[in-house]
Motif scaffolding. Structure first.
Motif, PDB file in Angstrom:
ATOM      1  N   LYS B   2      67.426   7.782  34.460  1.00 37.19           N
ATOM      2  CA  LYS B   2      65.959   7.878  34.457  1.00 37.19           C
ATOM      3  C   LYS B   2      65.491   7.862  33.001  1.00 37.19           C
ATOM      4  O   LYS B   2      66.159   8.386  32.128  1.00 37.19           O
ATOM      5  CB  LYS B   2      65.569   9.201  35.117  1.00 37.19           C
ATOM      6  CG  LYS B   2      64.074   9.331  35.408  1.00 37.19           C
ATOM      7  CD  LYS B   2      63.704  10.757  35.799  1.00 37.19           C
ATOM      8  CE  LYS B   2      63.968  11.068  37.255  1.00 37.19           C
ATOM      9  NZ  LYS B   2      63.439  12.402  37.637  1.00 37.19           N
ATOM     10  N   VAL B   3      64.320   7.235  32.740  1.00 39.94           N
ATOM     11  CA  VAL B   3      63.785   7.273  31.378  1.00 39.94           C
ATOM     12  C   VAL B   3      62.368   7.830  31.404  1.00 39.94           C
ATOM     13  O   VAL B   3      61.582   7.540  32.304  1.00 39.94           O
ATOM     14  CB  VAL B   3      63.878   5.888  30.679  1.00 39.94           C
ATOM     15  CG1 VAL B   3      63.321   4.790  31.522  1.00 39.94           C
ATOM     16  CG2 VAL B   3      63.157   5.887  29.329  1.00 39.94           C
ATOM     17  N   ALA B  46      61.326   0.228  28.190  1.00 41.62           N
ATOM     18  CA  ALA B  46      61.845   0.886  29.389  1.00 41.62           C
ATOM     19  C   ALA B  46      61.955  -0.117  30.535  1.00 41.62           C
ATOM     20  O   ALA B  46      62.947  -0.148  31.266  1.00 41.62           O
ATOM     21  CB  ALA B  46      60.929   2.045  29.767  1.00 41.62           C
ATOM     22  N   LYS B  50      65.196  -1.465  32.590  1.00 47.64           N
ATOM     23  CA  LYS B  50      65.281  -1.416  34.053  1.00 47.64           C
ATOM     24  C   LYS B  50      65.638  -2.803  34.594  1.00 47.64           C
ATOM     25  O   LYS B  50      66.483  -2.933  35.484  1.00 47.64           O
ATOM     26  CB  LYS B  50      63.950  -0.929  34.640  1.00 47.64           C
ATOM     27  CG  LYS B  50      64.053  -0.631  36.127  1.00 47.64           C
ATOM     28  CD  LYS B  50      62.765  -0.094  36.713  1.00 47.64           C
ATOM     29  CE  LYS B  50      62.884  -0.038  38.231  1.00 47.64           C
ATOM     30  NZ  LYS B  50      61.606   0.231  38.877  1.00 47.64           N
ATOM     31  N   VAL B  55      68.482   1.162  33.780  1.00 48.21           N
ATOM     32  CA  VAL B  55      67.580   2.271  34.098  1.00 48.21           C
ATOM     33  C   VAL B  55      67.152   2.080  35.540  1.00 48.21           C
ATOM     34  O   VAL B  55      66.914   0.945  35.973  1.00 48.21           O
ATOM     35  CB  VAL B  55      66.357   2.205  33.149  1.00 48.21           C
ATOM     36  CG1 VAL B  55      65.165   2.922  33.742  1.00 48.21           C
ATOM     37  CG2 VAL B  55      66.705   2.784  31.777  1.00 48.21           C
ATOM     38  N   ILE B  58      61.399   4.809  35.829  1.00 49.55           N
ATOM     39  CA  ILE B  58      60.616   5.015  34.612  1.00 49.55           C
ATOM     40  C   ILE B  58      59.470   5.967  34.935  1.00 49.55           C
ATOM     41  O   ILE B  58      58.617   5.663  35.772  1.00 49.55           O
ATOM     42  CB  ILE B  58      60.033   3.685  34.092  1.00 49.55           C
ATOM     43  CG1 ILE B  58      61.149   2.670  33.851  1.00 49.55           C
ATOM     44  CG2 ILE B  58      59.212   3.914  32.822  1.00 49.55           C
ATOM     45  CD1 ILE B  58      60.640   1.250  33.639  1.00 49.55           C
TER      46      ILE B  58
END
Ligand SMILES: Cc1cc2nc3c(=O)[nH]c(=O)nc-3n(C[C@H](O)[C@H](O)[C@H](O)COP(=O)(O)OP(=O)(O)OC[C@H]3O[C@@H](n4cnc5c(N)ncnc54)[C@H](O)[C@@H]3O)c2cc1C
Ligand SMILES: Cc1cc2nc3c(=O)[nH]c(=O)nc-3n(C[C@H](O)[C@H](O)[C@H](O)COP(=O)(O)OP(=O)(O)OC[C@H]3O[C@@H](n4cnc5c(N)ncnc54)[C@H](O)[C@@H]3O)c2cc1C
Ligand code: SF4
Lengths: 549, 252
Positions: B2-3, B46, B50, B55, B58
């Motif tokens: 997760k970011v 981000a 992904k 990722v 977001i």
């Protein structure tokens, strides 16, 4: 080129432009039917970013649309307390007292507002009712059904290269379809122009006439500020060169709106509207007021001045023109916002009834009938002769005659029938050699500013890497015809300095379009002598970022 | 992974800022606001991570006035998955200080457990250049500032930084806080279909009290002044005249 495929969304009514007209229509539709699907698309980065008006607002439009606007916190709070009109001479001024002016020129009961802020508030009301509003989305094309009726629009196309090809970041935008499409693009709407021409809507009507309005917001010495004061002037510095005049409105927070309108039917192509405005501020009466103050913002927008006889037919299959896309400004009162709101409301009511009756994609002729015969028509008919009189007899004489006509018209009869305007503003431009070059004083940087400095205070910007949105039908015309014959008027009529003729020794002159500076006023589309410049929409979000204009 | 991406609502970069008459700060009334341009870059980064499969979620956060929800909607329309709005003030002139912001972000990190935080290197309104660094210190995580290239492999991130006079490449251990610089990427447009879809994405509204953080300002702004106005320019007719003028001005 890659084939463009777009997602499609269906609405009941698609509205182009979040001005007073478009927003009023959206609000009224939702008031009539909470389930009606309504979308508003606006090219400005936010609602209000491209709104420029005076503005003294006659609340009659808001009163009928949102009767409790006061309780709902409308930014309509500064009542007009004092109303002055001056004929300016170079050194002094003659004050025309209020009483000989016909009653409809009086601003009693009106408010000094920022229409930008009023539109922001109207947008909140509309969103509260469930309208989808998408700012930062230019509507670049109309979509037609097979039967030739308008069935929708294309909005939100981004990322074209300057040559028109698609960049890596290209976004095709969307097709938004509606049972009816409303064009509330304001004066000289780019899509409205297409509709007027495609369906020949001007036939049987006088050509539309325009003025160029330029405006600055000043923060002035509190000691000189009189909240609620309205001042209009005519006369100096324009004199016989052009019609027009100024407005000075004292709003709240020690701010004043200083504006200047030049009628675009001027003949002398050497005239430099922007410099007339700058020079005007050096009149002792204005200079005294602004001395020690600070210019906070600048902008410009054309204003429709043709009035009743210039309103084109305003409906075609599937589409209706609203507000100043038709041209509903009452010229002697310089007011169009109340009629814009009333027209939005009328269009909404006509569309609601039509949709209820199972109709779609046809002509909303009930809307047109309401505009011509209802409150808007009455407001405009009374003053229909003022502008042609200005053009014909000059200022002072027409104030007397026009004043008389308005007095008598108030009681329902006109002495003159309906006068014609004649030529378009573009065709009014005469050959440069026949006119004197006008020398303008250099701006002093305190009261007056050079054009590019001022444009920075419109906070305008356009992504550089896109096709110029100012297009030429014939690319050779500016240098081949306009420069030798008309002295290159584009370099002067544009209030943002977008156009330049570069003449270097030993080289052919070149015509440069600095489209990044454009403030979307539409003057070039109107005044170019050969009507060779076509204003199209740049990417959404581009253009000015007006504060409380 | 997760970011978490904090995004700030700031005065739009096209606007010429104007100091309030009393000198207490910049006048924001009636002024166009937008997402801090560096934060657009961190959101874009981000999304690229992904898209590259590194990722899977977001989360964007904004701390400030309620209107910051517009900023979050923009981030959601660009491609973020979920948003948290922390309404910390109703006064649009009250700029929440970096330390308070960092403390709230720390509490959110504790809750959300992202493996990476991407912030802008600075906000263009007050140019503090502090939030990312403070957050990294509060979390006890590594940090990589002024990133113009980011590569993540396993538990390491390789980051190229713009430093005075050149580039420096460093390697940090994940989880980490990365602050992004102008040349990292070109943010995408928020397209109309995505803006429509973003309206349906989740946005939670919180207050600093939810995270036990006191956002009272600790810094006092003594004075704000506008830069001196530039003197009017002159036109020169030739290169020789230009050189002469520059010499006169002591510029060459
Ligand atoms: C200098 C000046 C002073 C004035 N003073 C007064 C006054 O004191 N009182 C008064 O009542 N009236 C005044 N008027 C007139 C008044 O401003 C207009 O009548 C009014 O703005 C018309 O409203 P509208 O909704 O039709 O258009 P607008 O207010 O022009 O709004 C149109 C909107 O549509 C958007 N738009 C246009 N094309 C597109 C597109 N293709 N895609 C997406 N969005 C688009 C524009 O960005 C804009 O936001 C003045 C006008 C000027 C220029
Ligand atoms: C998000 C963001 C982040 C930024 N970060 C940084 C940063 O980290 N570091 C930094 O240094 N800056 C930063 N800036 C500032 C930005 O980089 C400046 O806009 C840039 O430095 C100005 O250079 P320019 O030549 O493009 O600008 P311009 O505004 O085009 O030109 C600047 C100068 O050129 C002159 N000029 C322009 N046109 C002409 C002409 N026709 N003839 C003669 N002279 C002319 C002007 O007088 C002006 O002084 C940032 C800006 C933004 C929006
Ligand atoms: S280019 Fe045309 S529309 Fe743009 S500011 Fe100049 S005259 Fe107005």
């Amino acid at each position: 080129m890659k084939q463009v495929s777009r997602e499609t969304m269906e609405y009941d009514v698609v509205i182009v432009g979040a001005g007073p007209a478009g927003l009023a229509a959206a609000i009224r539709l939702k008031q009539l039917d909470a389930d009606c699907q309504v979308v508003v698309l606006e090219k400005g980065s936010e609602v209000g970013a491209h709104i420029l008006s005076g503005a003294v607002l006659d609340p009659c439009g808001l009163d009928t649309l949102i009767p409790d606007w006061k309780d709902k916190g409308a930014p309509v709070t500064v009542a007009v307390k004092e109303d002055n009109f001056y004929m300016l001479g170079e050194a002094g001024q003659v004050r025309i007292p209020n009483f000989p002016m016909p009653p409809l020129m009086s601003n009693h009961g009106n408010y000094i507002v920022s229409m930008g802020n009023v539109c922001r508030w109207m947008a909140e009301q509309a969103e509260g009712l469930g309208v989808d509003i998408f700012p930062g989305m230019s509507v670049s094309e109309l979509v037609y059904a097979e039967d030739g009726s308008v069935k929708g629009v294309v909005a939100g196309e981004f990322g074209k290269n300057p040559d028109g090809s698609q960049s890596e970041a290209y976004e095709p935008g969307m097709e938004l379809h509606g049972k009816y499409v409303f064009l509330g693009e304001g004066v000289r709407g780019s899509l409205a122009q297409q509709v007027i021409s495609k369906f020949d809507l001007s036939k049987g009507h006088e050509p539309q006439k325009y003025g160029l309005g330029m405006k600055e917001i000043w923060e002035i010495d509190p000691a000189k500020h009189v909240e609620g004061r309205v001042t209009h002037t005519m006369g100096w510095p324009l004199g016989k060169n052009a019609g027009g005049g100024s407005f000075i409105y004292h709003l709240e927070n020690n701010q004043v709106y200083v504006g200047f309108v030049v009628h675009l039917n001027y003949k002398n192509p050497h005239l430099f509207p922007y410099m007339e405005f700058q020079r005007f501020k050096h009149h002792p009466m204005v200079a005294d007021l602004l001395e020690g103050g600070k210019r906070v913002a600048y902008g410009a927008r054309a204003i429709s001045e043709g009035g009743y006889q210039s309103m084109p037919k305003m409906v075609a299959p599937g589409v209706a023109l609203l507000g100043c896309s038709v041209g509903m400004v009452n010229v002697p009162r310089i007011k169009g916002n109340h009629n814009a709101i009333l027209s939005g409301k009328a269009a909404a009511e006509a569309a609601f009834a039509a949709i209820q009756a199972g109709r779609s994609g046809d002509e909303l002729s009930e809307y047109e009938a309401e505009v011509r015969n209802g409150a808007i028509g009455k407001d405009l008919k009374t003053v229909r002769n003022v502008k042609p009189l200005w053009s014909k007899y000059g200022l002072v004489a027409s104030l007397v005659v026009g004043g008389l006509d308005m007095w008598t018209n108030t009681f329902g009869v006109s002495l003159m029938g309906t006068l014609k305007h004649g030529k378009t503003d573009a065709a009014a431009t005469e050959i440069a050699d026949r006119h004197k070059v006008i020398e303008y004083p250099k701006p002093d940087g305190k009261l007056s500013f050079d054009r590019l400095t001022n444009v920075a205070f419109s906070f305008t910007n356009h992504e550089e890497n896109q096709p110029a949105h100012l297009t030429l039908k014939d690319v050779s015309e500016p240098v081949k015809i306009n420069l030798p014959k008309f002295g290159g008027p584009a370099a002067r009529y544009c209030p943002a300095g977008v156009y330049e003729f570069v003449e270097e020794e030993g080289k052919a002159p070149r015509f440069i379009i600095n489209f990044q500076n454009c403030v979307h006023c539409k003057t070039c589309d109107i005044k170019d002598p050969g009507q060779n410049i076509v204003w199209t929409t740049p990417q959404g979000g581009d253009g000015p970022n007006y504060p409380n204009m | 992974m997760k970011v978490l991406v904090p995004v700030k609502r700031v005065i739009d970069y096209n606007v010429k800022v104007r100091v309030k008459a009393d000198g207490s700060g910049v006048d924001l009334a009636n002024v166009k606001m937008s997402m801090n341009p560096f934060d657009e870059i961190s959101v874009e980064q981000a999304i690229r991570l992904k898209e590259a499969g590194q990722v899977d979620e977001i989360v964007v956060v904004s701390i400030g006035v309620k209107q910051a929800q517009e900023t979050l909607r923009t981030a959601l329309a660009m491609g973020a998955d979920r948003a948290i709005l922390v309404v910390a003030t109703d006064d649009l002139h009250n700029d929440i200080e970096p330390l308070a912001v960092a403390k709230i972000l720390k509490a959110i990190v504790d809750e959300e457990k992202p493996g990476l935080v991407l912030t802008g290197k600075q906000a263009i309104d007050n140019d503090m250049n502090a939030t990312g660094q403070m957050l990294s210190a509060l979390l006890g995580w590594s940090q990589a500032t002024f990133a113009s290239e980011v590569e993540i492999a396993g538990d390491k991130a390789k980051v190229s930084r713009e430093v005075d006079g050149g580039m420096q490449t460093i390697e940090v251990t994940m989880p980490t806080v990365i602050t992004v610089d102008l040349r990292l990427n070109e943010p995408r447009y928020a397209s109309l279909p995505n803006i429509m879809k973003a309206k349906k994405k989740q946005m939670d509204e919180k207050t600093p009290a939810n995270y036990g953080v006191d956002v009272t300002n600790r810094l006092e702004i003594v004075k704000t002044v506008e830069p001196a106005e530039r003197a009017a320019g002159i036109k020169v007719a030739s290169v020789d005249e230009l050189v002469a003028k520059l010499k006169e001005a002591g510029a060459v």
